[in-house]
Design a protein around this motif. Sequence first.
Motif, PDB file in Angstrom:
ATOM      1  N   ALA A 146       0.827  -1.202   0.000  1.00  0.00           N
ATOM      2  CA  ALA A 146       0.000   0.000   0.000  1.00  0.00           C
ATOM      3  C   ALA A 146       0.864   1.256   0.000  1.00  0.00           C
ATOM      4  N   ARG A 147       0.442   2.276  -0.763  1.00  0.00           N
ATOM      5  CA  ARG A 147       1.201   3.520  -0.871  1.00  0.00           C
ATOM      6  C   ARG A 147       0.603   4.657  -0.052  1.00  0.00           C
ATOM      7  N   PRO A 178      -5.764  -0.865  -1.893  1.00  0.00           N
ATOM      8  CA  PRO A 178      -5.225  -1.125  -0.562  1.00  0.00           C
ATOM      9  C   PRO A 178      -4.561   0.104   0.053  1.00  0.00           C
ATOM     10  N   PHE A 179      -4.799   0.293   1.353  1.00  0.00           N
ATOM     11  CA  PHE A 179      -4.118   1.310   2.146  1.00  0.00           C
ATOM     12  C   PHE A 179      -3.800   0.693   3.499  1.00  0.00           C
ATOM     13  N   HIS A 180      -2.942   1.356   4.267  1.00  0.00           N
ATOM     14  CA  HIS A 180      -2.580   0.865   5.587  1.00  0.00           C
ATOM     15  C   HIS A 180      -3.203   1.738   6.666  1.00  0.00           C
ATOM     16  N   LEU A 181      -3.950   1.098   7.538  1.00  0.00           N
ATOM     17  CA  LEU A 181      -4.480   1.777   8.713  1.00  0.00           C
ATOM     18  C   LEU A 181      -3.507   1.543   9.858  1.00  0.00           C
ATOM     19  N   LEU A 182      -2.857   2.614  10.304  1.00  0.00           N
ATOM     20  CA  LEU A 182      -1.872   2.541  11.380  1.00  0.00           C
ATOM     21  C   LEU A 182      -2.436   3.203  12.627  1.00  0.00           C
ATOM     22  N   ALA A 187      12.832   3.494   8.121  1.00  0.00           N
ATOM     23  CA  ALA A 187      12.695   3.405   6.665  1.00  0.00           C
ATOM     24  C   ALA A 187      11.460   2.614   6.260  1.00  0.00           C
ATOM     25  N   SER A 188      10.907   1.829   7.179  1.00  0.00           N
ATOM     26  CA  SER A 188       9.694   1.069   6.874  1.00  0.00           C
ATOM     27  C   SER A 188       8.477   1.968   6.685  1.00  0.00           C
ATOM     28  N   PHE A 189       8.596   3.212   7.183  1.00  0.00           N
ATOM     29  CA  PHE A 189       7.507   4.166   6.978  1.00  0.00           C
ATOM     30  C   PHE A 189       7.665   4.739   5.565  1.00  0.00           C
ATOM     31  N   ASP A 190       7.280   3.919   4.609  1.00  0.00           N
ATOM     32  CA  ASP A 190       7.557   4.208   3.195  1.00  0.00           C
ATOM     33  C   ASP A 190       6.248   4.338   2.444  1.00  0.00           C
ATOM     34  N   TYR A 191       5.716   5.546   2.415  1.00  0.00           N
ATOM     35  CA  TYR A 191       4.433   5.810   1.774  1.00  0.00           C
ATOM     36  C   TYR A 191       4.548   7.038   0.886  1.00  0.00           C
ATOM     37  N   PRO A 194       4.092  13.710   1.950  1.00  0.00           N
ATOM     38  CA  PRO A 194       2.962  14.633   2.089  1.00  0.00           C
ATOM     39  C   PRO A 194       1.972  14.128   3.143  1.00  0.00           C
ATOM     40  N   VAL A 195       1.533  15.035   4.026  1.00  0.00           N
ATOM     41  CA  VAL A 195       0.621  14.669   5.102  1.00  0.00           C
ATOM     42  C   VAL A 195      -0.620  15.543   5.016  1.00  0.00           C
ATOM     43  N   LEU A 196      -1.783  14.895   5.078  1.00  0.00           N
ATOM     44  CA  LEU A 196      -3.051  15.615   5.162  1.00  0.00           C
ATOM     45  C   LEU A 196      -3.560  15.475   6.588  1.00  0.00           C
ATOM     46  N   TRP A 197      -3.619  16.602   7.317  1.00  0.00           N
ATOM     47  CA  TRP A 197      -4.097  16.591   8.699  1.00  0.00           C
ATOM     48  C   TRP A 197      -5.607  16.817   8.706  1.00  0.00           C
TER      49      TRP A 197
END
Length: 873
Positions: A672-673, A707-711, A736-740, A766-769
């Motif tokens: 998932a990206r 697919p996406f990742h719910l963290l 480095a595992s935080f690769d999105y 990029p982050v959308l708050w």
Amino acid sequence: MQHLDMTRRTVLKGLGAVVATTVLNPGPAAAAATTSAPTTWTDVLGHFESRHEPWSITVGAEYGGSRTAFTRVAEGAPVGGWYGRLDTDFSAGGRYGGLVKTLDHLDVTRVTMKVRAENVSRVTVRLVSGDRTLRQGYAAVTPGSSTWQDVEVTAWNGIAGFEDAVTMQIQVWKDHLTGGNLAGALLLDDIRVEHTVTPVVPASLTTAGLPVVLTDDEDLVPLTVRATYEDGSTRDVTQHSDLVSSDPAVLTVDEYGYLVPVGAGSAVVTVDHLGARQEFAVDVRAPQALAPLRVVEGRLMAGDAPFGFTGFNYDLFMLSYPRRASWSGLDSDIAVMASWGLGAVRVPMNLGMVQAARGVFPDDEAWAGEIAAHGLNTEWMAMLDHFVERAGKHGVRTIIDWHRGPVDPYDYWIGGVAQDAGTGKPGTAIAYLAPSPTERGELDMSNPEHLATLLDSHRWIAAHFKDDPAVLGVEIPHNEPHDAYMSIQSNWRHVTERCAAAVKAGDPERLTFTMPPAYGHDVSTAAPTWQVPFGVDGTAPHHYLPNAPVPTRDDAPDRHSPWLARDVDAVFSHAIASLFAPYSTSSVPVYNGEGGHYGFESFLPDMDKVEAADLMMEAGMVQYYAAGAAGQLHWSLWHNANDYVPFVESFARHYRRFSPVYAAGPVSWRGARVAVVQNPAAAPISNGHNWSAVPFVRLALDLHLGPFHLLTDDEVIDRLLTQVPSGLEQVDGLSASFDYDAVVVDRRNLDERVRSVLERDDLDVPVLWVDDMEQLGATALASFLTGAGVQVDRRTSPGVQLVTGPAHLLVYRRDERSPGRVRVHPRIPGDGPLRLVDESGTTVYDGTSADLWDRGVRVEIETWRSAILRIER
């Protein structure tokens, strides 16, 4: 010697059901035709060439009960290769014992058989009519003779013939034993009944049998042909029909309906009874050699191929076979499973059937005695072994489920009498973990004796099936833990890890699948979702379609199962997607261990039950697969008149459609990206469900994000947060595992450490708050994702769900937006030409993946229905 199946032929009645049926209406002219006069038919009821002959035993319970047993013997038969041996012992009581056969209201004129006797001077033939008239006929035999005697009975109670016979018994009476003996035996073969009939062409024929057999099969459940007449009566006409195989190089059939597989392929047995004809198709397959399963990088693998499956819960080892054996029913059911294309079957069982007393297992000589002392089936373990082996040859793997424990003294299915509960009378069931002989209990993992019993059972069952690839895995700790003790994560984790260790002690390579707390559906905590206990190879939750983070309806309090009376549109739209989102980052494969049409009467109360169940089955098949499940297993009480029989056609249709889809491998969520970061309590948690995830799940479906990742913020801290040096201090960073490519963050209740690291200026993602995920709209999210280089699809209707698997494209209409024929724009990975082939075999698209994304393809499906397109390259 072999034990005969001690039940009626279960492909017709009793525990089983018709395995495969075809019906022919020959038309008014043919149906009216009869012969000019009555004639005599002879039916061979007992030649004992098969264990599937439909006999049972009677112990003469009205006189206290004898000890009676029946076995098949393979040497010295006067006709064919086998004969039957009826042993009866009166030393502990009783007056007679015998064999019982159900008849079709026959007007009997003569019964014949071949007999040898040991300590018995007379054979008794009892007939019972439809109005319960009972008469007995006798024939003298010579005890101790080494030669077979021909015996006949033509009169009952001195009256020639017997009309309307519905039951026949071949009996040994204590009064007919010789020399003061208290035990005797009859050796029997070639039992025939002559009866008078007026042949009539039936209104229809029904043929029952095995739709799938294997090339190395022996002693198969035979075909049975039943005629249905204009007055509604039925009769077994197998021996009075012509049975012809279309390809004797694949399959042969004899006059009794017995099948012999010759080679792999397909054959059609043509049935002709008095001019009424029909066809019965049989697939003959080579037995499968299953590859051991293993988990590699979070995927279930069979050799080098991803493994996925459709499946069913087979409850008869818990709710039938403990009381009586039915080998015919067992083989018939396996053939049904194979014909549906199932890849796995979960077998719920009572732990007490394996550990019949503390420390007493089936390989202990005391086990059979314990089982028999409770009036239970001593062949139960042999049946389980047979099921695992035979199902495995059909490519159907077994999952072990400790569904119940020896905690209820009144549990009928483990030797109790339910009516005795509450009377103060001690229960008779295997219930050594019950609070007392008069109290019902539950498995209690805080009780050391209960836990030790469970661990020993896990260890034994794993060792018993050690290295057997036909066993997919063992579920741990036990079915649906839900008490206060197991609701605490640390307790659940501790017990689960000990169970995993016990299984691995019995078989180091055996896969274990954990059952979450809260009746198997807790997705609000870490342990059952992303923080998997040590030694666990997979997760097996129970997510029923309506039991999801979806609001209940106003009528819920009035329904039988109020928790299932939820908003219908929302359930079909996004229930399973919301339930499975918390597993998106799981390091192990997940399959849904129970699901299906359960609760349809509360969820869809105003709909025809068959239609309601059918819609629920199809929705589940699509949505579990879309959510990345490695498999799904339907829950239904096998052969139950209310819970199973009305829906058999739906089971067959949907499993045959979806089994190839699952078998090609699950949808992968690992790459998932897009990540969504939330605290699971951003919205109030209830019923073990993560309600916080629902708004983003709906948006992802509307935009066809994939697919996406719910963290959760706890997962970020536990798995992704690092300490990196900055000057003289260590500061929080991300591994480095935080690769999105894009991250959406919900501020509500978010852990401050996670908030601060995601707010850093040097974060290159990029982050959308979002202050409240419920307020985020599709347009705003689409704009953000597109700007981050993530593809979304606003051309395909948001009411349609697109699911791309390794070999199939599924199109599901999840709501009523954009009704009718729609153009969809799927994204199918890979370059080069491809074709999409629909379920009729028609090519609906021929081109490249890029052109398909640009041009799309038109699909017409109704609301809450699906289309399956096979991807060919």
